[in-house]
Design an enzyme around this catalytic site. Sequence first.
Site, PDB file in Angstrom:
ATOM      1  N   LYS A 113      -7.436  13.635  20.704  1.00  0.00           N
ATOM      2  CA  LYS A 113      -7.901  14.967  21.110  1.00  0.00           C
ATOM      3  C   LYS A 113      -7.199  16.060  20.297  1.00  0.00           C
ATOM      4  O   LYS A 113      -7.837  16.977  19.784  1.00  0.00           O
ATOM      5  CB  LYS A 113      -7.616  15.174  22.602  1.00  0.00           C
ATOM      6  CG  LYS A 113      -7.705  16.618  23.055  1.00  0.00           C
ATOM      7  CD  LYS A 113      -7.372  16.783  24.528  1.00  0.00           C
ATOM      8  CE  LYS A 113      -5.905  16.886  24.878  1.00  0.00           C
ATOM      9  NZ  LYS A 113      -5.293  18.215  24.694  1.00  0.00           N
ATOM     10  N   ASN A 114      -5.863  15.951  20.187  1.00  0.00           N
ATOM     11  CA  ASN A 114      -5.111  17.038  19.558  1.00  0.00           C
ATOM     12  C   ASN A 114      -5.227  17.051  18.034  1.00  0.00           C
ATOM     13  O   ASN A 114      -4.762  17.985  17.381  1.00  0.00           O
ATOM     14  CB  ASN A 114      -3.650  17.004  20.007  1.00  0.00           C
ATOM     15  CG  ASN A 114      -3.519  17.422  21.469  1.00  0.00           C
ATOM     16  OD1 ASN A 114      -4.464  17.945  22.050  1.00  0.00           O
ATOM     17  ND2 ASN A 114      -2.353  17.182  22.046  1.00  0.00           N
ATOM     18  N   CYS A 158      -0.019  29.230  31.002  1.00  0.00           N
ATOM     19  CA  CYS A 158      -0.741  28.113  31.598  1.00  0.00           C
ATOM     20  C   CYS A 158       0.241  27.351  32.463  1.00  0.00           C
ATOM     21  O   CYS A 158       1.406  27.714  32.550  1.00  0.00           O
ATOM     22  CB  CYS A 158      -1.354  27.224  30.531  1.00  0.00           C
ATOM     23  SG  CYS A 158      -0.154  26.277  29.627  1.00  0.00           S
ATOM     24  N   ARG A 216       3.829  29.974  27.019  1.00  0.00           N
ATOM     25  CA  ARG A 216       3.141  29.609  25.779  1.00  0.00           C
ATOM     26  C   ARG A 216       2.579  30.797  24.990  1.00  0.00           C
ATOM     27  O   ARG A 216       1.365  30.960  24.876  1.00  0.00           O
ATOM     28  CB  ARG A 216       2.041  28.593  26.077  1.00  0.00           C
ATOM     29  CG  ARG A 216       2.581  27.314  26.670  1.00  0.00           C
ATOM     30  CD  ARG A 216       1.515  26.293  26.918  1.00  0.00           C
ATOM     31  NE  ARG A 216       1.098  25.585  25.719  1.00  0.00           N
ATOM     32  CZ  ARG A 216       0.108  24.707  25.692  1.00  0.00           C
ATOM     33  NH1 ARG A 216      -0.577  24.463  26.757  1.00  0.00           N
ATOM     34  NH2 ARG A 216      -0.211  24.092  24.580  1.00  0.00           N
ATOM     35  N   PRO A 217       3.450  31.615  24.421  1.00  0.00           N
ATOM     36  CA  PRO A 217       2.976  32.738  23.606  1.00  0.00           C
ATOM     37  C   PRO A 217       2.357  32.275  22.282  1.00  0.00           C
ATOM     38  O   PRO A 217       2.454  31.102  21.927  1.00  0.00           O
ATOM     39  CB  PRO A 217       4.247  33.552  23.349  1.00  0.00           C
ATOM     40  CG  PRO A 217       5.368  32.585  23.505  1.00  0.00           C
ATOM     41  CD  PRO A 217       4.913  31.528  24.470  1.00  0.00           C
ATOM     42  N   ASP A 244       4.373  15.370  25.514  1.00  0.00           N
ATOM     43  CA  ASP A 244       3.127  14.920  26.149  1.00  0.00           C
ATOM     44  C   ASP A 244       3.254  13.535  26.792  1.00  0.00           C
ATOM     45  O   ASP A 244       2.301  13.057  27.407  1.00  0.00           O
ATOM     46  CB  ASP A 244       1.970  14.909  25.132  1.00  0.00           C
ATOM     47  CG  ASP A 244       1.549  16.317  24.724  1.00  0.00           C
ATOM     48  OD1 ASP A 244       1.991  17.279  25.388  1.00  0.00           O
ATOM     49  OD2 ASP A 244       0.793  16.455  23.754  1.00  0.00           O
ATOM     50  N   ARG A 294      -9.929  16.112  30.698  1.00  0.00           N
ATOM     51  CA  ARG A 294      -9.695  16.903  29.480  1.00  0.00           C
ATOM     52  C   ARG A 294      -9.122  16.032  28.360  1.00  0.00           C
ATOM     53  O   ARG A 294      -9.285  16.359  27.184  1.00  0.00           O
ATOM     54  CB  ARG A 294      -8.694  18.031  29.761  1.00  0.00           C
ATOM     55  CG  ARG A 294      -9.238  19.088  30.687  1.00  0.00           C
ATOM     56  CD  ARG A 294      -8.298  20.250  30.789  1.00  0.00           C
ATOM     57  NE  ARG A 294      -8.031  20.834  29.471  1.00  0.00           N
ATOM     58  CZ  ARG A 294      -7.232  21.848  29.267  1.00  0.00           C
ATOM     59  NH1 ARG A 294      -6.602  22.406  30.276  1.00  0.00           N
ATOM     60  NH2 ARG A 294      -7.040  22.323  28.051  1.00  0.00           N
TER      61      ARG A 294
END
Length: 428
Positions: free
Chosen positions: A22-23, A125, A130-131, A315, A407
Amino acid sequence: MDRIRIRGGKPLKGSIQIGGAKNAALPLMAASLLTSETLCLSNLPHLADITTMVHLLSELGVEVSMNGDAPGGGHIGRVFGLNAHEPADKTAPYDLVRRMRASVLVLGPLLARWGEAKVSLPGGCAIGTRPVDLHLKGFEALGAEIELEEGYIRAVAPNGLKGAHVLFPSVSVGATENILMAATLAEGTTTIANAAREPEIADLAYCLQAMGAEIDGIGTDTLTVTGKPSLHAANYQVIPDRIETATYAVAAAITGGDITLKGTRLELIDAVADVLVKAGVEVSESEDGIRVTRTNGRIKGVDVMTEPYPGFPTDMQAQLMALLAVSEGASMITETIFENRFMHVPELCRMGADINVHGSSAIVRGVEKLSGAELMATDLRASVSLVLAALAAEGETIVNRVYHLDRGYERVEEKLAACGADIERLED
Ligand code: EPZ
């Protein structure tokens, strides 16, 4: 909202096909904006985040065609043709960016190709604030003017982007990808120092090379990009998902099972495999992938710290914690990437785990058995950690809010059931 019901206690045996990452797929899809010719991507996973990226690219005017499934059938290995001939719009709206932070990856390609882009600020989130400051500083270094207005990032480079030295003060996967894509069409040479080295970045760089980009230093923390006036069509196959691979490796370990993970490679999960081996799990290369077995007694406690690649991936932190929750002895897990990535802890504790969080570290004291409970999924990796814990727990577990799982894990219940898990999706 769908739920998943699991009755735990069965050792998993069999094989699981690993899908495309996915990433890796998300930035590769965004890279289609860099050329007027068709980028054909294969081995795309069938996941909600991929669909969100399709919606976003369609909104920008990209023609997306599904060219069917790769051999092997089912939902795995999809092939997409993406053609960004003349995007209708250069705005990524709040509604889509809010659903998926990776939407910000269209900023670099839009800016590099058309000299303008407007992308909603993603906001915080569940796992942290998470900027995107590192992305924006990188674009400014390439000569873009950035303004923040009404919740949107507006970036312009009327005379095109210019190559520059971009030094990231800290490692960011997304910022490295965004600047790398932008630099392929900038005038002159760009060096990206302290670049992230995740395999998904190398995958993006190889795809960009196939599209005609000139990039040196792939796989290292310094990328040098010589800009080209345009890029062209390419066919590219997405790498296997290392987090899906490692997650199912933990499924084998936590249930005392024996699973072969097909279509993936051991070197992609080196850091996780090292930890699993220390914990007493057998991990070996097999003819068509990786074999993971645990036959001899309980898991041993291990101390782990999450780090940028090649370190232990954030992750996989939640999944490893589920495993260590049933270990013999104590473990300390330290999360250094995100400030709020322990949401699975209270849920694991409701199953009987003994875990205490002190700042960015969690002390996990192994218990002999977890017990089933009704649980709430909070984000993608936290959700799958609850599924893993449930596979090993005594009794029945219901995991609510399964859309988080969808997701990032394709047909998770089917893959686990095929290895003997008692798991089913309850559709509402
Ligand atoms: C990518 O997110 C992954 N997402 C994440 O996967 C993964 O957890 C993360 O990398 C770290 O490995 C995708 O690839 C789509 P970062 P990204 O920029 O790029 C801070 C999953 O479960 N930071 O490397 O957003 C940031 O807040 C997900 O699949 C800034 O301060 O991660 C974080 O603390 C979740 N300013 C750290 O850096 C910035 O401008 C690393 O973030 C950018 C990031």
